[in-house]
Design a protein around this motif. Structure first.
Motif, PDB file in Angstrom:
ATOM      1  N   LEU A 144       0.830  -1.207   0.000  1.00 50.06           N
ATOM      2  CA  LEU A 144       0.000   0.000   0.000  1.00 50.06           C
ATOM      3  C   LEU A 144       0.861   1.251   0.000  1.00 50.06           C
ATOM      4  CD1 LEU A 144      -2.846   1.190   0.135  1.00 50.06           C
ATOM      5  CD2 LEU A 144      -2.700   1.071   2.625  1.00 50.06           C
ATOM      6  N   GLN A 145       0.594   2.136  -0.983  1.00 48.24           N
ATOM      7  CA  GLN A 145       1.369   3.362  -1.123  1.00 48.24           C
ATOM      8  C   GLN A 145       0.517   4.621  -0.998  1.00 48.24           C
ATOM      9  OE1 GLN A 145       3.260   2.868  -4.950  1.00 48.24           O
ATOM     10  NE2 GLN A 145       4.948   1.684  -4.093  1.00 48.24           N
ATOM     11  N   LYS A 146      -0.706   4.590  -1.554  1.00 47.92           N
ATOM     12  CA  LYS A 146      -1.498   5.820  -1.625  1.00 47.92           C
ATOM     13  C   LYS A 146      -2.902   5.609  -1.054  1.00 47.92           C
ATOM     14  CE  LYS A 146       0.984   7.692  -5.593  1.00 47.92           C
ATOM     15  NZ  LYS A 146       0.892   8.284  -6.945  1.00 47.92           N
ATOM     16  N   ILE A 147      -3.342   6.613  -0.287  1.00 44.84           N
ATOM     17  CA  ILE A 147      -4.693   6.625   0.268  1.00 44.84           C
ATOM     18  C   ILE A 147      -5.332   7.953  -0.101  1.00 44.84           C
ATOM     19  CG2 ILE A 147      -6.094   6.451   2.361  1.00 44.84           C
ATOM     20  CD1 ILE A 147      -3.630   5.139   3.704  1.00 44.84           C
ATOM     21  N   TYR A 148      -6.529   7.884  -0.673  1.00 41.45           N
ATOM     22  CA  TYR A 148      -7.274   9.088  -1.027  1.00 41.45           C
ATOM     23  C   TYR A 148      -8.532   9.145  -0.168  1.00 41.45           C
ATOM     24  CZ  TYR A 148      -4.433   8.949  -5.314  1.00 41.45           C
ATOM     25  OH  TYR A 148      -3.397   8.914  -6.206  1.00 41.45           O
ATOM     26  N   ILE A 149      -8.642  10.153   0.693  1.00 39.16           N
ATOM     27  CA  ILE A 149      -9.846  10.345   1.506  1.00 39.16           C
ATOM     28  C   ILE A 149     -10.556  11.554   0.914  1.00 39.16           C
ATOM     29  CG2 ILE A 149     -10.774  10.686   3.814  1.00 39.16           C
ATOM     30  CD1 ILE A 149      -8.137   9.551   4.892  1.00 39.16           C
ATOM     31  N   LEU A 150     -11.527  11.307   0.038  1.00 39.33           N
ATOM     32  CA  LEU A 150     -12.097  12.360  -0.801  1.00 39.33           C
ATOM     33  C   LEU A 150     -13.454  12.840  -0.312  1.00 39.33           C
ATOM     34  CD1 LEU A 150     -11.119  10.951  -4.314  1.00 39.33           C
ATOM     35  CD2 LEU A 150      -9.858  12.515  -2.843  1.00 39.33           C
ATOM     36  N   GLY A 151     -13.775  12.618   0.942  1.00 42.32           N
ATOM     37  CA  GLY A 151     -15.038  13.115   1.473  1.00 42.32           C
ATOM     38  C   GLY A 151     -15.575  12.211   2.558  1.00 42.32           C
ATOM     39  N   GLY A 152     -16.755  12.578   3.061  1.00 45.70           N
ATOM     40  CA  GLY A 152     -17.363  11.799   4.124  1.00 45.70           C
ATOM     41  C   GLY A 152     -16.652  12.029   5.445  1.00 45.70           C
ATOM     42  N   LYS A 153     -16.962  11.187   6.410  1.00 47.18           N
ATOM     43  CA  LYS A 153     -16.375  11.298   7.744  1.00 47.18           C
ATOM     44  C   LYS A 153     -15.898   9.924   8.205  1.00 47.18           C
ATOM     45  CE  LYS A 153     -19.249  15.217   9.113  1.00 47.18           C
ATOM     46  NZ  LYS A 153     -20.203  15.744  10.107  1.00 47.18           N
ATOM     47  N   PRO A 154     -14.805   9.448   7.630  1.00 45.74           N
ATOM     48  CA  PRO A 154     -14.322   8.120   8.036  1.00 45.74           C
ATOM     49  C   PRO A 154     -13.799   8.134   9.465  1.00 45.74           C
ATOM     50  CG  PRO A 154     -12.754   9.167   6.571  1.00 45.74           C
ATOM     51  CD  PRO A 154     -13.958  10.052   6.607  1.00 45.74           C
ATOM     52  N   ILE A 155     -14.070   7.064  10.203  1.00 48.59           N
ATOM     53  CA  ILE A 155     -13.530   6.864  11.544  1.00 48.59           C
ATOM     54  C   ILE A 155     -12.706   5.581  11.493  1.00 48.59           C
ATOM     55  CG2 ILE A 155     -14.062   6.503  13.963  1.00 48.59           C
ATOM     56  CD1 ILE A 155     -16.747   7.833  13.480  1.00 48.59           C
ATOM     57  N   PHE A 156     -11.415   5.682  11.727  1.00 52.41           N
ATOM     58  CA  PHE A 156     -10.535   4.527  11.633  1.00 52.41           C
ATOM     59  C   PHE A 156     -10.351   3.897  13.004  1.00 52.41           C
ATOM     60  CE2 PHE A 156      -9.246   7.304   8.121  1.00 52.41           C
ATOM     61  CZ  PHE A 156      -9.378   6.430   7.059  1.00 52.41           C
ATOM     62  N   GLY A 157     -10.573   2.605  13.081  1.00 54.69           N
ATOM     63  CA  GLY A 157     -10.332   1.883  14.316  1.00 54.69           C
ATOM     64  C   GLY A 157      -8.844   1.694  14.561  1.00 54.69           C
ATOM     65  N   GLY A 158      -8.512   1.201  15.728  1.00 56.89           N
ATOM     66  CA  GLY A 158      -7.117   1.005  16.090  1.00 56.89           C
ATOM     67  C   GLY A 158      -6.403   0.062  15.142  1.00 56.89           C
ATOM     68  N   TYR A 159      -5.152   0.394  14.834  1.00 64.62           N
ATOM     69  CA  TYR A 159      -4.307  -0.452  13.990  1.00 64.62           C
ATOM     70  C   TYR A 159      -4.882  -0.645  12.586  1.00 64.62           C
ATOM     71  CZ  TYR A 159      -2.207  -1.530  18.510  1.00 64.62           C
ATOM     72  OH  TYR A 159      -1.613  -1.430  19.744  1.00 64.62           O
ATOM     73  N   GLY A 160      -5.639   0.351  12.117  1.00 71.10           N
ATOM     74  CA  GLY A 160      -6.256   0.240  10.796  1.00 71.10           C
ATOM     75  C   GLY A 160      -5.271  -0.002   9.683  1.00 71.10           C
ATOM     76  N   PHE A 161      -4.060   0.603   9.818  1.00 74.53           N
ATOM     77  CA  PHE A 161      -3.021   0.460   8.791  1.00 74.53           C
ATOM     78  C   PHE A 161      -1.759  -0.161   9.384  1.00 74.53           C
ATOM     79  CE2 PHE A 161      -5.788   3.916   7.400  1.00 74.53           C
ATOM     80  CZ  PHE A 161      -6.096   3.512   6.104  1.00 74.53           C
ATOM     81  N   TYR A 162      -1.945  -0.989  10.374  1.00 75.60           N
ATOM     82  CA  TYR A 162      -0.814  -1.642  11.035  1.00 75.60           C
ATOM     83  C   TYR A 162       0.005  -2.454  10.031  1.00 75.60           C
ATOM     84  CZ  TYR A 162       1.739  -4.737  14.197  1.00 75.60           C
ATOM     85  OH  TYR A 162       2.719  -5.437  14.854  1.00 75.60           O
ATOM     86  N   GLY A 163       1.314  -2.268  10.041  1.00 73.61           N
ATOM     87  CA  GLY A 163       2.195  -3.035   9.168  1.00 73.61           C
ATOM     88  C   GLY A 163       2.263  -2.524   7.744  1.00 73.61           C
ATOM     89  N   CYS A 164       1.576  -1.409   7.449  1.00 73.90           N
ATOM     90  CA  CYS A 164       1.622  -0.826   6.089  1.00 73.90           C
ATOM     91  C   CYS A 164       2.814   0.129   6.043  1.00 73.90           C
ATOM     92  CB  CYS A 164       0.319  -0.103   5.773  1.00 73.90           C
ATOM     93  SG  CYS A 164      -1.130  -1.163   5.794  1.00 73.90           S
ATOM     94  N   GLU A 165       3.980  -0.408   5.832  1.00 70.39           N
ATOM     95  CA  GLU A 165       5.208   0.358   5.996  1.00 70.39           C
ATOM     96  C   GLU A 165       5.621   1.135   4.745  1.00 70.39           C
ATOM     97  OE1 GLU A 165       8.107  -2.385   7.410  1.00 70.39           O
ATOM     98  OE2 GLU A 165       7.106  -2.686   9.342  1.00 70.39           O
ATOM     99  N   ASN A 166       4.893   0.974   3.644  1.00 68.09           N
ATOM    100  CA  ASN A 166       5.311   1.614   2.395  1.00 68.09           C
ATOM    101  C   ASN A 166       4.376   2.724   1.943  1.00 68.09           C
ATOM    102  OD1 ASN A 166       7.755   0.080   1.694  1.00 68.09           O
ATOM    103  ND2 ASN A 166       6.347  -1.666   1.661  1.00 68.09           N
ATOM    104  N   ILE A 167       3.478   3.180   2.812  1.00 64.82           N
ATOM    105  CA  ILE A 167       2.612   4.306   2.453  1.00 64.82           C
ATOM    106  C   ILE A 167       3.477   5.557   2.262  1.00 64.82           C
ATOM    107  CG2 ILE A 167       0.768   5.830   3.241  1.00 64.82           C
ATOM    108  CD1 ILE A 167      -0.379   3.477   4.806  1.00 64.82           C
ATOM    109  N   THR A 168       3.291   6.207   1.106  1.00 62.85           N
ATOM    110  CA  THR A 168       4.060   7.424   0.813  1.00 62.85           C
ATOM    111  C   THR A 168       3.175   8.655   0.693  1.00 62.85           C
ATOM    112  OG1 THR A 168       3.927   6.954  -1.563  1.00 62.85           O
ATOM    113  CG2 THR A 168       5.885   6.161  -0.377  1.00 62.85           C
ATOM    114  N   ASP A 169       1.903   8.489   0.304  1.00 65.17           N
ATOM    115  CA  ASP A 169       1.047   9.648   0.039  1.00 65.17           C
ATOM    116  C   ASP A 169      -0.354   9.406   0.573  1.00 65.17           C
ATOM    117  OD1 ASP A 169       2.676  11.423  -2.033  1.00 65.17           O
ATOM    118  OD2 ASP A 169       2.936   9.335  -2.629  1.00 65.17           O
TER     119      ASP A 169
END
Length: 201
Positions: A153-178
């Protein structure tokens, strides 16, 4: 034919393509471990893809959803390692526990869709997430470990709404850049406080 019940086709090795008629109203855990299945068409009246419906269909490459599916239930596409892309309809309200666990999904667009625990956990080919709930005032819940261990996983686009992320939602995703965020700095920090990110613009 209106019902395809549990285990109707489970374990068949020769079937590669299945197109279900639009008369189908109930689809059970019918295709569990149909290992050579490559293409499936979900009929219009089907509003639920049930628990383990296509789990362990290792060669499944294409899923065509014709109707307004509301729920993709637990483990529905678990270990579908050849499934690279699926079109989640705008009608989809919820993707449940482990629904795409260890699938081959490379990109996913979520329109107004809540996620239960580990929905996309360990999708090691997933490179991009698009949350596309523009203009909505409804909170969308993403439970714990929703995208944990998505190593590519490298890119995440949050383009609206009201997301609520639970704990450790992206745990271990070490390559996110954007991360592209449609909202205020205050919301940003409420979602991602405690991360190692060093800038916001």
């Amino acid at each position: 034919v209106t019902n395809v019940d549990n285990a109707s086709f489970s374990g068949l090795t020769g079937v590669k393509e299945i197109e279900l008629p639009d008369s189908i109203e109930y689809l059970g855990t019918a295709f569990y471990k149909v290992k050579n299945l490559k293409t499936i068409t979900i009929p219009e009246k089907q509003i639920i893809i049930p628990v383990r419906a296509f789990a362990y269909c290792e060669n499944l490459e294409e899923v065509i959803i014709k109707g307004d599916v509301k729920h993709i239930e637990d483990e529905a596409f678990k270990y579908c390692t050849s499934l690279k892309k699926i079109n989640i309809p705008e009608s989809t309200e919820h993707i449940w526990d482990y629904a795409f666990y260890r699938s081959g999904i490379e990109s996913i667009t979520l329109p107004k869709t809540a996620l239960s625990e580990c929905a996309f956990d360990s999708c090691t080919e997933l490179k991009e997430i698009i949350i596309e709930d523009k203009g909505s005032s409804k909170y969308i819940g993403f439970s714990s470990f929703s995208f944990a261990d998505c190593e590519a996983l490298q890119k995440i686009y949050i383009l609206g709404g009201k997301p609520i992320f639970g704990g450790y939602g992206f745990y271990g995703c070490e390559n996110i850049t954007d991360i592209y965020f449609w909202g205020s700095p205050e919301k940003w920090y409420s979602y991602f406080s405690g991360s190692t990110m060093d800038s916001f613009s």
